[in-house]
Every structure is written in structure tokens, then in C-alpha cells.
Design an enzyme around this catalytic site. Structure first.
Site, mmCIF file in Angstrom:
data_model
loop_
_atom_site.group_PDB
_atom_site.id
_atom_site.type_symbol
_atom_site.label_atom_id
_atom_site.label_comp_id
_atom_site.label_asym_id
_atom_site.label_seq_id
_atom_site.Cartn_x
_atom_site.Cartn_y
_atom_site.Cartn_z
ATOM 1 N N ARG A 133 14.460 18.596 6.521
ATOM 2 C CA ARG A 133 13.846 18.539 5.195
ATOM 3 C C ARG A 133 12.812 17.418 5.123
ATOM 4 O O ARG A 133 13.020 16.338 5.674
ATOM 5 C CB ARG A 133 14.904 18.275 4.122
ATOM 6 N N ILE A 134 11.745 17.695 4.422
ATOM 7 C CA ILE A 134 10.757 16.649 4.207
ATOM 8 C C ILE A 134 10.834 16.157 2.768
ATOM 9 O O ILE A 134 10.071 15.317 2.337
ATOM 10 C CB ILE A 134 9.325 17.153 4.509
ATOM 11 N N ASP A 135 11.760 16.725 2.003
ATOM 12 C CA ASP A 135 11.917 16.278 0.618
ATOM 13 C C ASP A 135 13.241 15.513 0.494
ATOM 14 O O ASP A 135 13.844 15.141 1.491
ATOM 15 C CB ASP A 135 11.861 17.470 -0.341
ATOM 16 N N ASP A 136 13.693 15.299 -0.714
ATOM 17 C CA ASP A 136 14.897 14.504 -0.902
ATOM 18 C C ASP A 136 16.150 15.373 -0.964
ATOM 19 O O ASP A 136 17.009 15.200 -1.813
ATOM 20 C CB ASP A 136 14.752 13.645 -2.168
#
Ligand code: WTA
Length: 615
Positions: free
Chosen positions: A486-489
Site C-alpha cells: 500500500r502507498i496509502d495509510d
């Protein structure tokens, strides 16, 4: 279902029974989020899953074996397609008698017991919408889902058995259901000797009494292809959980096709997906995809290590499982227990081993391949999401080459693209990009319940013309994809998808901190683990705070979201606009010295302080 090239979704869809034929394949698109598949078609997915297979001669075939938590449980343990249809029909009649109609929402908060299958499929038979809530969710998490979806009826069980633990599921369900105007009925499977308290204001009834005397047939209720089939809540990078809505026709075609294609499943094979029905994997590769294909499956109530660490392997041996589908976290935790548990079981029935939920590391892949599969099984590393409804990228046994730790090729009809932050397509190989999909496919979730705007903002707006996955990936010279994560939270702990924002929210509201930040860091067993940073005013030690914080998380979300460590800090790194730089915290926590330019931070000095608190 044929496993031919899915260049034409209509051909695949036509293999099913439709009450009214559809007029077009795809209309609408990402831009407005008005994706429509199989317009004007009407159908019933439960009819396709049961009646259609029974008519094809599978009535006496075992639909599923039920393996209870306890080895010596004397309850019925296998159900033919005919028997499933009878049970589903009884439950459908009981739902109708209770006033449940097409479009009403029913919550399923159950352990892995056969009644969970009957109740869920009964919803689809009468055109109601199920929302299955994982039994590990707390009372508050369940309640917020009941409210958001305006649930009319909840099905639960008295007790959830997991290894040597028992959980009072009915008690949680009762608490969560208190004083909700829209919720009128609570049905519980009476699976323990404990007495059930009455619940005022609710029609509470045992499953047995609910279906007692009900007719054993029920005419399926036909719905339009885009009628919602289920709502499944999942975590995002911000705010409260999103109720993703999947619709009937497209999801049916997608879950059935991907199951057949990815697992290359044959009629006499036995499939075992270890995922709980509360997660998307349990929906697509237990409840729907395999049954739509007339498969025989195993449903397992327990945990991998009870009563012994060989439980998984003994279940495979007992039912001669040919296709086994699990998560890397389970593989890693069983690997730690030593090879003997595997080697002392007869796993010669295995043909295909699947992995899902997070990137599989090389050690786990090799152990799965060498020790579990004896180098004679195909390993499929399947990448997909709650939003995608089914597998999107995976190697295909006998058709395409597996590569350790790479999900490899998109399924036929799926067009991935890698984009950079500026929405430029990354054409070069071996470069990291943001994984996006450039055309709608039948299984994509159609909206977020009560918040279509959030659906557009989250998935369609980041890169116009593409569906945004939130994952980073690389493509090698053979065109094979490696999913980086994932590149998000969003964090994957033991294959459970957790939004760090949700956990922060609980910590911030606990009164224990002034401000907090939660990040995911690599963990040898669970894939990722949660690390919490908090600015505090109390004099409690970090251990004491960690316990208190975890108690709050357990109550508000569920134990699976607990933090591994709580770190007291004086300040958190922030941008000049006041946004917490979680990416930096993650780098500091993993001793990554490449922090990039920190001069634009509001408070660059805090990094050194945080390092001191950490190591
Ligand atoms: C991750 C689970 C690497 C990914 C079906 C995705 C994977 C998130 C893989 C979705 C895989 C899933 N390799 N990463 N084979 N499969 N993921 O919604 O980060 O619970 O975005 O769906 O899991 O998790 P979800």
C-alpha cells in the site's frame, strides 16, 4: 463455467440462468461511477448457485464439508447441494414471514458454521442484501455497521469457538443492536449450553425455531443485474469504514470466472479457502465463486494450531483437499512451528496452493512450495481487493509461469497501468508506479453505501480515467507484476486490512494522548504490525499506555487491530500545513536513513528525538 479467454464477458454471462436476457455488456464508466454491467438483465444468483447446479445433476454432490473447531463435535458435517437448497429455502421462507423484502439489509455476525452459509444465500434468494461482519469486530464496530446499513435483521450465534477460546457473540450482538429503530429481529444459532438472555425491544429467536415448520422450497426472487448483492465494510486511508456495495450480475460472473480460471478447478477437486466469510476472500472464494462452479468445499470453524499445530494439514489429509487457499501470515506462522507437522500428514491430494492478502515473502513462498507442495503443486499468488470483487492479477496453473513473490500477469480482460504521482504512465520496466486499472470489469464495487462521492474521490478522481488501487507495483521485463504494498495509510496485519486513521481516532478519543500517529511497519509473522506514536501528558510508562490503548482498540474496533508498540514522543513530524508525516515516521521506525528533504518540516528537530525514543 468455461475457462476460455474472457475477451467477451457476455459469453461468460450467458452460461448462467437469466430470467430476462441482458441487452448490453458494459455501460457507464469510472468518470461518473455509473458502471453498469448486463443492463436490463434480471436473475437470481442463488438460483444460479444451487438450482442450476442441481438441474445439471449435482444435487447429491457434497457442496461443503464442515470441520468444526472441536474434533469430536457430533453435529452434521457435510451438506449436499440438495440439502443446502432445502436449508436456504427454509431460511428464505422464515425471512419472508418476518417481513423481510427485496432490498432490505440483513447483517450476518457469525462464526464459520453452516448456518452462516444458509442465511447468507437465503438473503440472495429473496433479493435482500447481506452485510457480513467478521466475528472479531467489537460491539461498537458492529453497531456502526448496523446503523450505516439500516439493518433490519441480524443473524448471529450464541458462541464463537476459536481454538480453546470461546466468545460470547450473542452478547456482543445484543449490545450492538440495542435501541435501533430499523432493527426488529435477532436470530441466533443455539450452539452452546449457556442460556440466552432476552433482549427487550427485539424479536429474538433461535435459528431452529426461526425455520421450524417452514416450507422446504422457495421461489427465487428475480432482481435486476445491478441490484445490490452485498455490502462489505472495509478500511480506507481516512475516516470511518466504507460500506462497499457489490451488485448481482457482474459479481456473479466475476467471482465464478476468476475462481475457475485462477484455480483451474476440475469437477472432482476439493477446494479449501481458509478465509473467514467476514472478509471478501470468504465471499468470493467460499460463498460464491466455488459454489457457482458446483465445487465441493471445506468450511473450517477453528484455528490452524488447535488442538495441534498440524490442524490445517490434517484437514487437507481428511478431505483430500486439492486446492488450498490461504494468507502469507498463516503460512509464516505455521512455518515457524517446524516442518514435522507438515511432513507427518499426507498432503498428496494437493495440486494448487494459493496465496492472498499481502505480498508473500520469498522464505514463505519457498516453504509453501517445497514443504507443503513438495515442489509438485502450482502456487498462485493472487492480487486483488475488497473493491475488485475477485482476483485481478495472478499466474494461472498450466497456462502462465509462476514467479516467486510476483502476482505476475493480469487476468484476461484486465488492463493494469502503472502511474507516477503526476498521472504519467510509467512505461519503463522495473520502475515502481501506482497500480491502476484502465477499464471497468464486471466485479468492481459500484459505490460506497450512502457516500457515492467518497467512492468517486477515493477510486476514480486520483487519476481520471483509471481505477486507483492504492498499491504500488513494478513490472519486470516479462510484463509480470510485483505488488510492493500500500502507498496509502492502509496496513495489512495478518491479512486484516486496517486503516491507521481508524486506530488513531480510537487512540485520540481515549483521553490518553494529546495527539497520535499510527503507522505500519514490517513484521516477520504478521506481515505488518501497527506502531503508535503518542504525545502524552500523563506520567504513565509506554508499557502501561500500550495496554490502555490496546484495551480501547479492543473495545472500539476489535483485538486484531491492537498496536504492537506504543512510543511516547514529544512531538510528531508535521508539514507546514500541519499534516502529520506518517511516511517519515515509518522510515525512522524501520531505520531507513533515506529520509529525503526534511527541511520543509515544521519541526525537523523532532526526528532526532523520535529516534532516541525508538532505539
Ligand atoms: C493486499 C484482500 C500483494 C494489497 C483480497 C491490496 C496483496 C489489499 C495481495 C486488499 C497479493 C492482496 N500480493 N498484496 N497477492 N493480495 N494484497 O481488501 O495491498 O482485504 O490492496 O482484499 O491487500 O486487501 P483486502
Amino acid at each position: 463455467m468455461n475457462s476460455h479467454q474472457a475477451s467477451n464477458w457476455s459469453d461468460l454471462a450467458k452460461e448462467f440462468t437469466w430470467k430476462t436476457d441482458f441487452k448490453s455488456e458494459l455501460s457507464g464508466g469510472f468518470e461518473k461511477g455509473d458502471i453498469t454491467w448486463f443492463k436490463e438483465g434480471s436473475l437470481n444468483i442463488c438460483e444460479n448457485l444451487l438450482d442450476r447446479n442441481i438441474e445439471a445433476g449435482l444435487g447429491e454432490k457434497t457442496a461443503f464439508f464442515w470441520e468444526p473447531n472441536e474434533l469430536n463435535n457430533s453435529l452434521k458435517k457435510s451438506f449436499s447441494y440438495n440439502e443446502v437448497l432445502t436449508e436456504v429455502s427454509k431460511f428464505s421462507n422464515a425471512l419472508k414471514e418476518s417481513g423481510i423484502k427485496k432490498g432490505d439489509v440483513i447483517a450476518i455476525y457469525m462464526p464459520m458454521v453452516p448456518e452462516a452459509v444458509f442465511a447468507s444465500l437465503a438473503c440472495s434468494r429473496i433479493g435482500a442484501v447481506h452485510t457480513i461482519v467478521f466475528g472479531g469486530f467489537s460491539k461498537e464496530a458492529l453497531r456502526s455497521r448496523l446503523i450505516d446499513s439500516k439493518t433490519k435483521l441480524i443473524v448471529t450465534a450464541k458462541t464463537c469457538y476459536r481454538g480453546n477460546k470461546t466468545i460470547d457473540l450473542l452478547g456482543v450482538a445484543q449490545e450492538a443492536s440495542k435501541d435501533l429503530d430499523h432493527l426488529s429481529h435477532l436470530v441466533f444459532v443455539d450452539n452452546s449450553d449457556t442460556s440466552a438472555n432476552e433482549q427487550s425491544g427485539l424479536n429474538q429467536i433461535s435459528y431452529t425455531d426461526f425455520v421450524k415448520g417452514m416450507p422446504t422450497t422457495f421461489e427465487p426472487v428475480y432482481v435486476e443485474a445491478e441490484h445490490p448483492l452485498f455490502i462489505l465494510y472495509t478500511s480506507g486511508s481516512t475516516g470511518k469504514p466504507k460500506g462497499l456495495v457489490h451488485t448481482t450480475g457482474g459479481y456473479m460472473v466475476w467471482s465464478a470466472f476468476t475462481f475457475k480460471e485462477v484455480f483451474q478447478f476440475q469437477d472432482d477437486d476439493v477446494f479449501w479457502c481458509t478465509a473467514d466469510i467476514g472478509w471478501i476472500t470468504g465471499h468470493s472464494y467460499f460463498l460464491y465463486g466455488p459454489f457457482l462452479n458446483g465445487a465441493t468445499q471445506v468450511m473450517f470453524e477453528g484455528v490452524p494450531t488447535y488442538p495441534n499445530p498440524d490442524r490445517f494439514w490434517k484437514v487437507i489429509e481428511k478431505y483430500k483437499v486439492s486446492h488450498f487457499y490461504t494468507a502469507p501470515t498463516a503460512i509464516r506462522s505455521l512455518q515457524c512451528l517446524g516442518d514435522d507437522w507438515v511432513l507427518n500428514s499426507d498432503l498428496s491430494s494437493l495440486k494448487v496452493l494459493g496465496s492472498v492478502g499481502e505480498p508473500i515473502n520469498l522464505e514463505a513462498w519457498q516453504w509453501y512450495n517445497d514443504i507443503v507442495g513438495k515442489k509438485e503443486c502450482e502456487i498462485v499468488d493472487t492480487w486483488w481487493q475488497t473493491e475488485t470483487g475477485g482476483v485481478m492479477i495472478s499466474n494461472i496453473p498450466g497456462k502462465t509461469q509462476a514467479k516467486p513473490c510476483l502476482a505476475t500477469k493480469p487476468l484476461s480482460g484486465i488492463n493494469p497501468a502503472l502511474l507516477d504521482q503526476n498521472a504519467n504512465v510509467v512505461h519503463d520496466n522495473n520502475q515502481e508506479g501506482i497500480l491502476c486499472i484502465s477499464k471497468p470489469w464486471p466485479g468492481i464495487a459500484r459505490t460506497i453505501l450512502n457516500d457515492h462521492n467518497r467512492y468517486l474521490e477515493t477510486y476514480m478522481k486520483p487519476f481520471p480515467g483509471y481505477y486507483y488501487t492504492g498499491d504500488g507495483a513494478k513490472r519486470d521485463d516479462d510484463g509480470d507484476y510485483r505488488i510492493i504494498g500500500r502507498i496509502d495509510d492502509v496496513v495489512n496485519v495478518s491479512g486484516h486490512r486496517i486503516g491507521t486513521a481508524e486506530v488513531e481516532d480510537v487512540i485520540n478519543k481515549s483521553g490518553l494522548v494529546i495527539e497520535s500517529a499510527v503507522v505500519g511497519i514490517p513484521d516477520e509473522t504478521t506481515g505488518q504490525a501497527l506502531l503508535a506514536f503518542g504525545i502524552v501528558s500523563s506520567t504513565d510508562s509506554s508499557e502501561v499506555l500500550e495496554n490502555k490503548v490496546n484495551e480501547a482498540i479492543k473495545e472500539k474496533i476489535g483485538s486484531f487491530s491492537k498496536v504492537k508498540k506504543f512510543v511516547i514522543v514529544k512531538d510528531l513530524p508535521k508539514t507546514r500545513s500541519g499534516k502529520i508525516m506518517r511516511r517519515l515516521l515509518r522510515k525512522v521506525a524501520t531505520k531507513d536513513e533515506n529520509l529525503g528533504d526534511t527541511s520543509t518540516l515544521l519541526n525537523p528537530d523532532c526526528i532526532l528525538e523520535i529516534k532516541k525514543s525508538l532505539y
